[in-house]
Design a protein around this motif. Structure first.
Motif, PDB file in Angstrom:
ATOM      1  N   GLU A   1      -4.917  62.385  51.005  1.00 53.02           N
ATOM      2  CA  GLU A   1      -3.587  62.958  51.154  1.00 53.02           C
ATOM      3  C   GLU A   1      -2.644  62.519  50.043  1.00 53.02           C
ATOM      4  OE1 GLU A   1      -2.202  63.087  55.396  1.00 53.02           O
ATOM      5  OE2 GLU A   1      -4.070  61.958  55.699  1.00 53.02           O
ATOM      6  N   GLY A   2      -3.120  61.660  49.146  1.00 59.74           N
ATOM      7  CA  GLY A   2      -2.332  61.273  47.990  1.00 59.74           C
ATOM      8  C   GLY A   2      -1.303  60.190  48.265  1.00 59.74           C
ATOM      9  N   LEU A   3      -1.584  59.316  49.192  1.00 58.40           N
ATOM     10  CA  LEU A   3      -0.648  58.243  49.490  1.00 58.40           C
ATOM     11  C   LEU A   3      -1.399  56.937  49.690  1.00 58.40           C
ATOM     12  CD1 LEU A   3      -1.116  58.153  52.825  1.00 58.40           C
ATOM     13  CD2 LEU A   3       0.455  60.057  52.698  1.00 58.40           C
TER      14      LEU A   3
ATOM     15  N   MET B   1       2.852  67.217  50.903  1.00 56.83           N
ATOM     16  CA  MET B   1       3.875  66.393  51.497  1.00 56.83           C
ATOM     17  C   MET B   1       4.364  65.321  50.524  1.00 56.83           C
ATOM     18  SD  MET B   1       4.008  63.925  54.919  1.00 56.83           S
ATOM     19  CE  MET B   1       2.392  64.285  55.393  1.00 56.83           C
ATOM     20  N   THR B   2       3.489  64.816  49.681  1.00 55.32           N
ATOM     21  CA  THR B   2       3.891  63.748  48.769  1.00 55.32           C
ATOM     22  C   THR B   2       4.466  64.281  47.464  1.00 55.32           C
ATOM     23  OG1 THR B   2       1.694  63.616  47.779  1.00 55.32           O
ATOM     24  CG2 THR B   2       2.129  62.196  49.697  1.00 55.32           C
ATOM     25  N   GLY B   3       4.410  65.596  47.261  1.00 58.51           N
ATOM     26  CA  GLY B   3       4.857  66.209  46.012  1.00 58.51           C
ATOM     27  C   GLY B   3       6.258  65.840  45.569  1.00 58.51           C
TER      28      GLY B   3
ATOM     29  N   LEU C   1       2.153  55.020  53.561  1.00 56.33           N
ATOM     30  CA  LEU C   1       2.112  55.311  54.995  1.00 56.33           C
ATOM     31  C   LEU C   1       1.717  54.020  55.693  1.00 56.33           C
ATOM     32  CD1 LEU C   1       2.004  57.430  57.388  1.00 56.33           C
ATOM     33  CD2 LEU C   1      -0.461  57.320  57.049  1.00 56.33           C
ATOM     34  N   HIS C   2       2.556  53.561  56.609  1.00 54.68           N
ATOM     35  CA  HIS C   2       2.219  52.397  57.428  1.00 54.68           C
ATOM     36  C   HIS C   2       1.527  52.921  58.675  1.00 54.68           C
ATOM     37  CE1 HIS C   2       4.309  49.217  55.195  1.00 54.68           C
ATOM     38  NE2 HIS C   2       5.015  50.236  54.758  1.00 54.68           N
ATOM     39  N   HIS C   3       0.230  52.705  58.748  1.00 56.94           N
ATOM     40  CA  HIS C   3      -0.596  53.195  59.850  1.00 56.94           C
ATOM     41  C   HIS C   3      -0.724  52.091  60.890  1.00 56.94           C
ATOM     42  CE1 HIS C   3      -3.693  55.356  61.961  1.00 56.94           C
ATOM     43  NE2 HIS C   3      -4.593  54.407  61.738  1.00 56.94           N
TER      44      HIS C   3
END
Length: 68
Positions: A61-63, A1-3, A14-16
């Motif tokens: 997840e790479g973010l 997704m971050t690719g 990502l604002h969780h």
């Protein structure tokens, strides 16, 4: 997704948001009653269903995760 973002050199964040189902349902009800342009029908059952589907984000997840 971050690719795709990474390929152009963008950082991915990502604002969780962490609120209880009670609080999320209360806020949704207020938005719906105010007829805000960004409101849509959401009830407690819908919030509970979404909570069951979603999982906690992971740095794997790479973010970058920013928790509120």
């Amino acid at each position: 997704m971050t690719g795709p973002a990474r390929r152009i050199g963008a950082d991915v964040f990502l604002h969780h948001l962490t609120t209880s189902i009670d609080e999320s349902s209360r806020r949704a009800e207020i938005r719906m009653e105010s007829e805000s342009a960004f409101s849509h029908p959401v009830d407690r059952a819908g919030n509970e269903h979404l909570a069951e589907l979603l999982e906690e984000p992971s740095i794997d997840e790479g973010l970058t995760i920013i928790t509120h």
